[in-house]
Write an enzyme that holds these catalytic residues in place. Structure first.
Site, short mmCIF file in Angstrom:
data_model
loop_
_atom_site.label_atom_id
_atom_site.label_comp_id
_atom_site.label_asym_id
_atom_site.label_seq_id
_atom_site.Cartn_x
_atom_site.Cartn_y
_atom_site.Cartn_z
N HIS A 1 0.64 7.79 9.62
CA HIS A 1 0.61 7.39 11.03
C HIS A 1 1.08 8.56 11.90
O HIS A 1 1.79 9.45 11.41
CB HIS A 1 1.58 6.22 11.27
CG HIS A 1 1.11 4.91 10.71
ND1 HIS A 1 1.87 4.17 9.83
CD2 HIS A 1 -0.01 4.20 10.93
CE1 HIS A 1 1.23 3.05 9.52
NE2 HIS A 1 0.08 3.04 10.18
N CYS B 1 9.20 1.96 11.25
CA CYS B 1 8.34 0.87 10.77
C CYS B 1 9.08 -0.44 10.55
O CYS B 1 8.47 -1.50 10.56
CB CYS B 1 7.72 1.21 9.42
SG CYS B 1 7.37 2.89 9.13
N GLU C 1 6.78 -3.05 12.48
CA GLU C 1 6.37 -2.23 13.62
C GLU C 1 4.86 -2.19 13.80
O GLU C 1 4.36 -2.07 14.92
CB GLU C 1 6.87 -0.80 13.44
CG GLU C 1 6.30 0.14 14.50
CD GLU C 1 6.70 1.58 14.29
OE1 GLU C 1 7.40 2.08 15.16
OE2 GLU C 1 6.32 2.18 13.28
N ASP C 2 4.14 -2.29 12.68
CA ASP C 2 2.69 -2.12 12.77
C ASP C 2 1.98 -3.29 13.45
O ASP C 2 0.80 -3.19 13.75
CB ASP C 2 2.13 -1.89 11.35
CG ASP C 2 2.55 -0.53 10.83
OD1 ASP C 2 2.48 0.44 11.60
OD2 ASP C 2 2.98 -0.45 9.67
N ASP D 1 3.45 -5.75 2.48
CA ASP D 1 3.86 -4.73 3.45
C ASP D 1 4.49 -5.33 4.71
O ASP D 1 4.72 -4.62 5.69
CB ASP D 1 2.63 -3.89 3.87
CG ASP D 1 2.28 -2.84 2.82
OD1 ASP D 1 3.20 -2.11 2.39
OD2 ASP D 1 1.10 -2.74 2.45
N LEU E 1 0.84 -1.20 0.00
CA LEU E 1 0.00 0.00 0.00
C LEU E 1 0.87 1.25 0.00
O LEU E 1 1.94 1.26 0.61
CB LEU E 1 -0.86 0.03 1.27
CG LEU E 1 -1.75 -1.18 1.51
CD1 LEU E 1 -2.31 -1.13 2.94
CD2 LEU E 1 -2.88 -1.21 0.49
N ARG F 1 -5.99 4.37 10.17
CA ARG F 1 -5.68 2.97 10.48
C ARG F 1 -6.07 2.59 11.92
O ARG F 1 -6.46 1.46 12.19
CB ARG F 1 -4.18 2.72 10.31
CG ARG F 1 -3.67 2.92 8.89
CD ARG F 1 -4.08 1.78 7.98
NE ARG F 1 -3.63 1.96 6.62
CZ ARG F 1 -2.44 1.58 6.17
NH1 ARG F 1 -1.59 0.98 6.97
NH2 ARG F 1 -2.10 1.76 4.91
N ARG G 1 -3.37 -6.25 5.60
CA ARG G 1 -2.31 -6.45 6.59
C ARG G 1 -2.80 -7.17 7.85
O ARG G 1 -1.99 -7.48 8.74
CB ARG G 1 -1.68 -5.09 6.96
CG ARG G 1 -1.13 -4.33 5.74
CD ARG G 1 -0.15 -3.28 6.14
NE ARG G 1 0.99 -3.85 6.86
CZ ARG G 1 1.89 -3.14 7.55
NH1 ARG G 1 1.77 -1.83 7.61
NH2 ARG G 1 2.88 -3.74 8.18
C1 CIR Z 1 1.26 0.62 4.76
O1 CIR Z 1 0.61 1.43 4.11
O2 CIR Z 1 0.75 -0.03 5.67
C2 CIR Z 1 2.72 0.42 4.41
N1 CIR Z 1 2.93 0.58 3.02
C3 CIR Z 1 3.58 1.37 5.19
C4 CIR Z 1 3.52 1.18 6.66
C5 CIR Z 1 4.41 2.10 7.39
N2 CIR Z 1 4.44 1.76 8.76
C6 CIR Z 1 4.68 2.60 9.76
O3 CIR Z 1 4.77 3.80 9.55
N3 CIR Z 1 4.74 2.11 10.97
#
Ligand code: CIR
Length: 272
Positions: free
Chosen positions: A180, A267, A65-66, A60, A18, A147, A101
């Site tokens: 974020h 991330c 981290e997410d 992704d 994404l 999110r 995700r």
């Molecule tokens: C997303 O849109 O979920 C990924 N392409 C990027 C996530 C970045 N994560 C973060 O800042 N912790």
């Protein structure tokens, strides 16, 4: 002090992830080089780095981290035995706000169980991305974003408060240009918060020394303090000069291919 980092190599379909930005398609070879530079930096900071294999189901997935919030050092106010694990740490899996995700967390669960005897989980209807969570000493800022919703934020806040931390919510849904919360702020220790202009006036940041990122260098706001170093993205000379002047030891990393997919330095790892 952090001792460990969990990371995941970008997969061959990394470019299918994404993104909200229009910076072009990432080059896989360059992505892998940048990722390897990042791993080297974490090792320079003294961390034992776990390098998970790419998982092609999740383009992704390198943005680990997410998927979780980790406490290496709970504050110790919870009733004996009810919420700290024997090693003093605690972990909670998130429930990512992007459908593609959602299942990344089940993968991460097994990995975390090797370090944390119990792993809690954000549950529906809550959604929460680790990128929205900014730890600042014993306080956590929780971003409400596209999110992370209110229900997810409340579940996390309750879990943190039970472990001796405080938490407050920062609504970033009207803040342009950031996916974020941590795309726009970072805590670098010493009571210092790095912030973009559009977040600098938030009343919750009043008690901190604010290090402003100048317009045009907003991407640099996502930086990470890891033990004696601060990792920052290359290409943001004013921000770099500001931190050098403050006496920080810097590791400056090329992040172009991660920026193309809305990713930043925080991330790419879970640190604890
Ligand atoms: C997303 O849109 O979920 C990924 N392409 C990027 C996530 C970045 N994560 C973060 O800042 N912790």
């Amino acid at each position: 002090m952090f001792k460990h980092a969990i990371t995941r190599q970008p997969g061959a379909n990394y470019q299918d992830g994404l993104t909200t930005v229009d910076l072009g398609v990432p080059d896989l070879e360059k992505t892998l080089l940048e990722h390897s530079g990042y791993l080297t930096a974490l090792k320079t900071c003294g961390l034992a780095v776990l390098e998970l294999e790419p998982d092609l189901r999740f383009p992704d997935g390198t943005f680990v981290e997410d998927t979780a919030i980790l406490l290496s050092d709970p504050q110790g106010t919870c009733p004996q035995g009810t919420c700290s694990s024997p090693n003093g740490g605690a972990a909670i899996l998130t429930r990512p706000g992007a459908q593609s995700r959602l299942d990344e967390v089940s993968e991460m669960k097994d990995t975390l169980l090797a370090f944390f005897p119990e792993v809690a989980q954000i549950s529906a209807p809550g959604t929460l991305d680790g990128g929205d969570i900014c730890e600042a000493g014993s306080h956590f800022f929780i971003g409400i974003s596209l999110r992370t919703n209110q229900a997810g934020a409340q579940q996390l806040a309750a879990w943190l408060v039970a472990r001796g931390y405080s938490a407050s919510f920062i609504d970033i849904r009207q803040v342009a240009g950031i996916l974020h919360l941590k795309s726009g702020i970072s805590y670098i220790g010493d009571n210092r918060l790095v912030v973009i202009d559009s977040l600098a006036g938030h009343p919750d940041f009043k008690g901190y020394e604010l290090i402003r990122v100048v317009p045009g260098e907003e991407y640099a706001a996502n930086c990470i303090r890891v033990n004696d170093y601060v990792l920052i993205a290359a290409g943001f000379p004013k921000f770099e000069a500001t931190l050098r002047k403050l006496g920080y030891k810097l590791l400056v990393l090329d992040m172009s291919e991660f920026q193309k997919m809305d990713g930043g330095l925080s991330c790419l790892s879970l640190r604890f």
